[in-house]
Motif scaffolding. Structure first.
Motif, PDB file in Angstrom:
ATOM      1  N   ALA A  58       0.848  -1.189   0.000  1.00 55.97           N
ATOM      2  CA  ALA A  58       0.000   0.000   0.000  1.00 55.97           C
ATOM      3  C   ALA A  58       0.881   1.235   0.000  1.00 55.97           C
ATOM      4  O   ALA A  58       1.963   1.241   0.598  1.00 55.97           O
ATOM      5  N   ALA A  59       0.433   2.295  -0.677  1.00 49.95           N
ATOM      6  CA  ALA A  59       1.220   3.521  -0.746  1.00 49.95           C
ATOM      7  C   ALA A  59       0.311   4.732  -0.763  1.00 49.95           C
ATOM      8  O   ALA A  59      -0.810   4.687  -1.301  1.00 49.95           O
ATOM      9  N   LEU A  60       0.807   5.819  -0.189  1.00 49.73           N
ATOM     10  CA  LEU A  60       0.147   7.117  -0.270  1.00 49.73           C
ATOM     11  C   LEU A  60       0.528   7.754  -1.595  1.00 49.73           C
ATOM     12  O   LEU A  60       1.712   8.001  -1.873  1.00 49.73           O
ATOM     13  N   ALA A  61      -0.465   8.008  -2.438  1.00 44.02           N
ATOM     14  CA  ALA A  61      -0.216   8.586  -3.763  1.00 44.02           C
ATOM     15  C   ALA A  61      -0.332  10.105  -3.666  1.00 44.02           C
ATOM     16  O   ALA A  61      -1.423  10.669  -3.770  1.00 44.02           O
ATOM     17  N   ARG A  62       0.794  10.737  -3.467  1.00 47.05           N
ATOM     18  CA  ARG A  62       0.820  12.200  -3.360  1.00 47.05           C
ATOM     19  C   ARG A  62       2.072  12.707  -4.066  1.00 47.05           C
ATOM     20  O   ARG A  62       3.198  12.284  -3.763  1.00 47.05           O
ATOM     21  N   GLY A  63       1.900  13.606  -5.041  1.00 43.45           N
ATOM     22  CA  GLY A  63       3.037  14.107  -5.802  1.00 43.45           C
ATOM     23  C   GLY A  63       3.616  13.030  -6.702  1.00 43.45           C
ATOM     24  O   GLY A  63       2.945  12.058  -7.052  1.00 43.45           O
ATOM     25  N   LYS A 112      12.627   4.689 -24.849  1.00 47.43           N
ATOM     26  CA  LYS A 112      11.440   5.163 -25.547  1.00 47.43           C
ATOM     27  C   LYS A 112      10.290   5.343 -24.565  1.00 47.43           C
ATOM     28  O   LYS A 112      10.142   4.586 -23.610  1.00 47.43           O
ATOM     29  N   ARG A 113       9.476   6.332 -24.834  1.00 46.63           N
ATOM     30  CA  ARG A 113       8.259   6.514 -24.056  1.00 46.63           C
ATOM     31  C   ARG A 113       7.213   5.515 -24.542  1.00 46.63           C
ATOM     32  O   ARG A 113       6.876   5.461 -25.731  1.00 46.63           O
ATOM     33  N   MET A 114       6.694   4.694 -23.617  1.00 48.37           N
ATOM     34  CA  MET A 114       5.706   3.682 -23.986  1.00 48.37           C
ATOM     35  C   MET A 114       4.290   4.243 -24.005  1.00 48.37           C
ATOM     36  O   MET A 114       3.466   3.834 -24.823  1.00 48.37           O
ATOM     37  N   GLY A 115       4.000   5.161 -23.108  1.00 47.11           N
ATOM     38  CA  GLY A 115       2.662   5.723 -23.022  1.00 47.11           C
ATOM     39  C   GLY A 115       2.323   6.042 -21.586  1.00 47.11           C
ATOM     40  O   GLY A 115       3.178   5.999 -20.689  1.00 47.11           O
ATOM     41  N   HIS A 116       1.055   6.373 -21.352  1.00 45.93           N
ATOM     42  CA  HIS A 116       0.648   6.652 -19.985  1.00 45.93           C
ATOM     43  C   HIS A 116      -0.843   6.405 -19.838  1.00 45.93           C
ATOM     44  O   HIS A 116      -1.591   6.292 -20.824  1.00 45.93           O
ATOM     45  N   SER A 117      -1.281   6.305 -18.595  1.00 49.65           N
ATOM     46  CA  SER A 117      -2.695   6.135 -18.291  1.00 49.65           C
ATOM     47  C   SER A 117      -3.033   6.986 -17.083  1.00 49.65           C
ATOM     48  O   SER A 117      -2.149   7.379 -16.308  1.00 49.65           O
ATOM     49  N   VAL A 118      -4.300   7.278 -16.927  1.00 51.75           N
ATOM     50  CA  VAL A 118      -4.789   8.040 -15.772  1.00 51.75           C
ATOM     51  C   VAL A 118      -5.840   7.188 -15.076  1.00 51.75           C
ATOM     52  O   VAL A 118      -6.857   6.823 -15.680  1.00 51.75           O
ATOM     53  N   LEU A 119      -5.589   6.884 -13.821  1.00 50.61           N
ATOM     54  CA  LEU A 119      -6.443   5.981 -13.063  1.00 50.61           C
ATOM     55  C   LEU A 119      -7.264   6.742 -12.036  1.00 50.61           C
ATOM     56  O   LEU A 119      -6.748   7.607 -11.323  1.00 50.61           O
ATOM     57  N   GLY A 120      -8.541   6.402 -11.947  1.00 51.75           N
ATOM     58  CA  GLY A 120      -9.399   6.854 -10.863  1.00 51.75           C
ATOM     59  C   GLY A 120      -9.690   5.695  -9.936  1.00 51.75           C
ATOM     60  O   GLY A 120      -9.132   4.588 -10.088  1.00 51.75           O
ATOM     61  N   ARG A 121     -10.564   5.923  -8.982  1.00 49.81           N
ATOM     62  CA  ARG A 121     -10.883   4.869  -8.020  1.00 49.81           C
ATOM     63  C   ARG A 121     -11.365   3.606  -8.730  1.00 49.81           C
ATOM     64  O   ARG A 121     -12.234   3.645  -9.601  1.00 49.81           O
ATOM     65  N   GLY A 122     -10.744   2.489  -8.370  1.00 51.22           N
ATOM     66  CA  GLY A 122     -11.146   1.204  -8.926  1.00 51.22           C
ATOM     67  C   GLY A 122     -10.491   0.837 -10.228  1.00 51.22           C
ATOM     68  O   GLY A 122     -10.748  -0.245 -10.767  1.00 51.22           O
ATOM     69  N   HIS A 123      -9.623   1.701 -10.742  1.00 48.53           N
ATOM     70  CA  HIS A 123      -8.932   1.408 -11.999  1.00 48.53           C
ATOM     71  C   HIS A 123      -7.614   0.684 -11.722  1.00 48.53           C
ATOM     72  O   HIS A 123      -6.911   1.000 -10.763  1.00 48.53           O
ATOM     73  N   MET A 124      -7.291  -0.270 -12.592  1.00 45.84           N
ATOM     74  CA  MET A 124      -6.102  -1.100 -12.430  1.00 45.84           C
ATOM     75  C   MET A 124      -5.260  -1.040 -13.690  1.00 45.84           C
ATOM     76  O   MET A 124      -5.793  -1.066 -14.807  1.00 45.84           O
ATOM     77  N   LYS A 129       6.935  -5.802 -17.212  1.00 39.60           N
ATOM     78  CA  LYS A 129       8.299  -6.163 -16.840  1.00 39.60           C
ATOM     79  C   LYS A 129       9.301  -5.420 -17.724  1.00 39.60           C
ATOM     80  O   LYS A 129       9.051  -5.167 -18.911  1.00 39.60           O
ATOM     81  N   HIS A 130      10.423  -5.059 -17.126  1.00 44.46           N
ATOM     82  CA  HIS A 130      11.535  -4.366 -17.795  1.00 44.46           C
ATOM     83  C   HIS A 130      11.184  -2.945 -18.235  1.00 44.46           C
ATOM     84  O   HIS A 130      11.976  -2.306 -18.928  1.00 44.46           O
ATOM     85  N   SER A 131       9.997  -2.468 -17.850  1.00 42.85           N
ATOM     86  CA  SER A 131       9.707  -1.064 -18.123  1.00 42.85           C
ATOM     87  C   SER A 131      10.227  -0.216 -16.965  1.00 42.85           C
ATOM     88  O   SER A 131      10.571  -0.727 -15.899  1.00 42.85           O
ATOM     89  N   VAL A 132      10.290   1.075 -17.174  1.00 41.61           N
ATOM     90  CA  VAL A 132      10.556   2.043 -16.107  1.00 41.61           C
ATOM     91  C   VAL A 132       9.291   2.872 -15.957  1.00 41.61           C
ATOM     92  O   VAL A 132       8.738   3.350 -16.956  1.00 41.61           O
ATOM     93  N   TYR A 133       8.812   3.001 -14.731  1.00 42.51           N
ATOM     94  CA  TYR A 133       7.554   3.700 -14.537  1.00 42.51           C
ATOM     95  C   TYR A 133       7.654   4.715 -13.403  1.00 42.51           C
ATOM     96  O   TYR A 133       8.465   4.590 -12.477  1.00 42.51           O
ATOM     97  N   ARG A 134       6.823   5.731 -13.522  1.00 46.38           N
ATOM     98  CA  ARG A 134       6.674   6.723 -12.470  1.00 46.38           C
ATOM     99  C   ARG A 134       5.188   7.032 -12.323  1.00 46.38           C
ATOM    100  O   ARG A 134       4.457   7.109 -13.298  1.00 46.38           O
ATOM    101  N   LEU A 135       4.749   7.197 -11.079  1.00 41.40           N
ATOM    102  CA  LEU A 135       3.363   7.515 -10.806  1.00 41.40           C
ATOM    103  C   LEU A 135       3.266   8.929 -10.255  1.00 41.40           C
ATOM    104  O   LEU A 135       4.182   9.420  -9.592  1.00 41.40           O
ATOM    105  N   ARG A 136       2.153   9.547 -10.528  1.00 36.81           N
ATOM    106  CA  ARG A 136       1.947  10.910 -10.073  1.00 36.81           C
ATOM    107  C   ARG A 136       0.541  11.027  -9.487  1.00 36.81           C
ATOM    108  O   ARG A 136      -0.449  10.759 -10.177  1.00 36.81           O
ATOM    109  N   GLY A 137       0.455  11.395  -8.221  1.00 40.20           N
ATOM    110  CA  GLY A 137      -0.840  11.586  -7.589  1.00 40.20           C
ATOM    111  C   GLY A 137      -1.396  12.948  -7.949  1.00 40.20           C
ATOM    112  O   GLY A 137      -0.956  13.964  -7.406  1.00 40.20           O
ATOM    113  N   ARG A 138      -2.350  12.978  -8.870  1.00 37.98           N
ATOM    114  CA  ARG A 138      -2.955  14.266  -9.263  1.00 37.98           C
ATOM    115  C   ARG A 138      -3.748  14.856  -8.100  1.00 37.98           C
ATOM    116  O   ARG A 138      -3.802  16.071  -7.923  1.00 37.98           O
TER     117      ARG A 138
END
Length: 512
Positions: A58-63, A112-124, A129-138
């Motif tokens: 579990a993580a706090l999604a902030r920033g 290379k940039r693979m793409g991005h998604s925006v998740l709301g409550r309940g989205h998965m 594997k082998h990607s590099v990812y960063r998350l941003r808490g809007r």
């Protein structure tokens, strides 16, 4: 009537808890995702569940999060807030990845940039594997990761879990198989017969080994020699349906306090009274062993003959016709449903599809208020099969069954198996391995009993965000007044049955 689905959030969550009768609350490793996130620094990945090497964090999604990478797939589920997932494919795998789990990178490597998604409550979303990812808490929120323990995993069990309210009872080793207790293996039974239709009710009788099955307008009767048992026909069919659909499942499927089956993975034991201390003490328990495929044929034949038109043993009682009365037609469409099992994740090209009205999955009456929009997904050229996300809560709101987990994401042997629950789990599931639950919405109350004797051990109340383990020496039955969403987390490793046979499988997942 209007129903309200209760989700949790950082700002509004209500924890349940473990009411101990004769057990240690630590064995249930009870915590809450929102509570853990609210007490953590942004993007600390705190384990809330552990099953061998696999963890849920579990993580706090902030920033903004750090850049992370892993040599295996991971998945992230947004429980609250809005989270952007940014994906990159490095030109070369980062050198820091020498073990499983998520690894933090100091900077984004060339690629290379693979793409991005925006998740709301309940989205998965899939974190390939082998990607590099960063998350941003809007907006501030909470997420959980399906992953493997690694250098980013923080273990804080004593800080996050319920520790008070019971006795310091050590976990008991699961009871050995009956054959081991009696010193010699049980021979496989080979007698399987069916009788003609009853002149009055129209139902056939069935025989498996020394067991006889028959039913009338109200009850199912199971007997073996001088041992006789009966239970309501609807309860019997609902329990039998789960035993068939789950392939005898993990451990013991108790239809009630007397009748059940125990899975030995290729072979199965059926019993009357073997898990009931009064029957055992009186010497009235009986057990026989069968080849799993042979007993399964008989169970399926009973379901086909005894399930009337309009009765769906997978449905909640308010959603189906009654099981009672004389034989009238059949309902093969209901009893022959195939369990949904994604190979990687729901919604990926070529994998299990999302549920829609057009595909025959309308929103359930109790989930009419659950948002149905899918997450925003933008995949770069060539990455369409890896940049993917779907609305898990919307998917569950359209489930046409109850108490029947479906595999939605797969990380090696780590299986996320969410399900919708209403009324009563038709069986007492007697675990032979640790099982984990995350309550996604509303509330379920679990009665927990000793796996071998049926004596009460605890009562576990789970509300949105709550996390609990079910130890390997218990049996449990759930109650859900309002239809709810439950994430069942399983370890499907083929090595576990041998660990169980050798006594090396843990009874509780973590000690703290």
């Amino acid at each position: 009537m209007t129903f309200h689905t209760r989700f949790g959030s950082l700002a509004d969550f209500q924890k349940g808890g473990v009411e101990v009768i004769d057990d240690n609350p630590r064995h249930y490793v009870f915590s809450n995702v929102f509570d853990v996130a609210s007490r953590s620094r942004p993007w600390e990945r705190v384990a809330v569940a552990k099953n061998f090497e696999y963890v849920i964090e579990a993580a706090l999604a902030r920033g903004e999060s750090p850049y992370w990478t892993a040599r295996h797939d991971e998945f992230v589920l947004c429980m609250d807030g809005e989270v952007e997932v940014e994906l990159h494919r490095p030109d070369e795998p980062p050198r820091v990845v020498e073990r499983d789990g998520a690894h933090r990178l100091d900077a984004l490597p060339p690629g290379k940039r693979m793409g991005h998604s925006v998740l709301g409550r309940g989205h998965m979303a899939l974190l390939p594997k082998h990607s590099v990812y960063r998350l941003r808490g809007r907006t501030p929120g909470a997420v959980v990761f399906q992953t493997i323990e690694g250098p980013e995993t923080l273990l804080r069990w004593a800080e996050i879990c319920q520790t008070e309210g019971g006795t310091a009872k050590p976990p008991a080793a699961p009871s050995p198989p009956r054959a081991e207790r009696h010193g010699e293996p049980l021979a496989l039974e080979t007698r399987f017969e069916s009788g003609p239709a009853d002149a009055d009710t129209g139902y056939r009788s069935f025989h498996a080994g020394g067991f006889t099955f028959r039913r009338d307008r109200y009850f199912a009767y199971v007997s073996h020699g001088e041992v006789h048992h009966q239970l309501p026909a609807d309860a019997f069919l609902r329990a039998l349906m789960r035993d068939v659909a789950w392939g005898f499942f993990y451990g013991t499927v108790n239809f009630d306090d007397v009748l059940g089956t125990t899975n030995f993975y290729g072979e199965v034991e059926m019993f009357l009274g073997a898990k009931n201390e009064a029957f055992v003490r009186a010497g009235r328990d009986v057990t026989e062993r069968f080849a799993s495929a042979d007993l399964m044929k008989t169970f399926k034949a009973i379901l086909r003959d005894w399930t009337n038109e309009g009765f769906d043993p997978f449905a909640a009682p308010l959603e189906t016709a009654a099981a009672f009365g004389p034989k009238r037609g059949s309902n093969d469409a209901a009893i022959e449903r195939q369990r949904v099992s994604a190979r990687r994740m729901v919604g990926l090209p070529g994998d299990t599809g999302v549920r829609t009205d057009q595909s025959g999955y309308p929103v359930n009456r109790m989930f009419a208020d659950v948002p149905q929009h899918q997450p925003f997904v933008e995949a770069g050229p060539g990455f369409e099969s890896e940049v993917s996300a779907f609305n898990l809560f919307g998917y569950l709101s359209r489930s046409d069954v109850t108490w029947n987990p479906s595999v939605c994401s797969v990380l090696r042997d780590s299986l996320f198996c969410p399900t919708s629950e209403e009324y009563i789990l038709p069986i007492d599931h007697g675990n032979d391995r640790v099982e984990w639950f995350i309550q996604l919405s509303d509330e379920i109350v679990w009665d927990v009993k000793d796996g071998a004797t049926g004596r009460p051990r605890a009562r576990v109340t789970m509300r949105a965000g709550d996390v609990a383990a079910m130890p390997a020496d218990i049996r449990h039955r759930g109650y859900s007044t309002k239809r709810s969403m439950l994430l069942v987390w399983e370890n499907g490793s083929p090595a576990i049955p041998e660990l169980i046979r050798s006594g090396k499988a843990p009874v509780i997942p973590v000690k703290f």
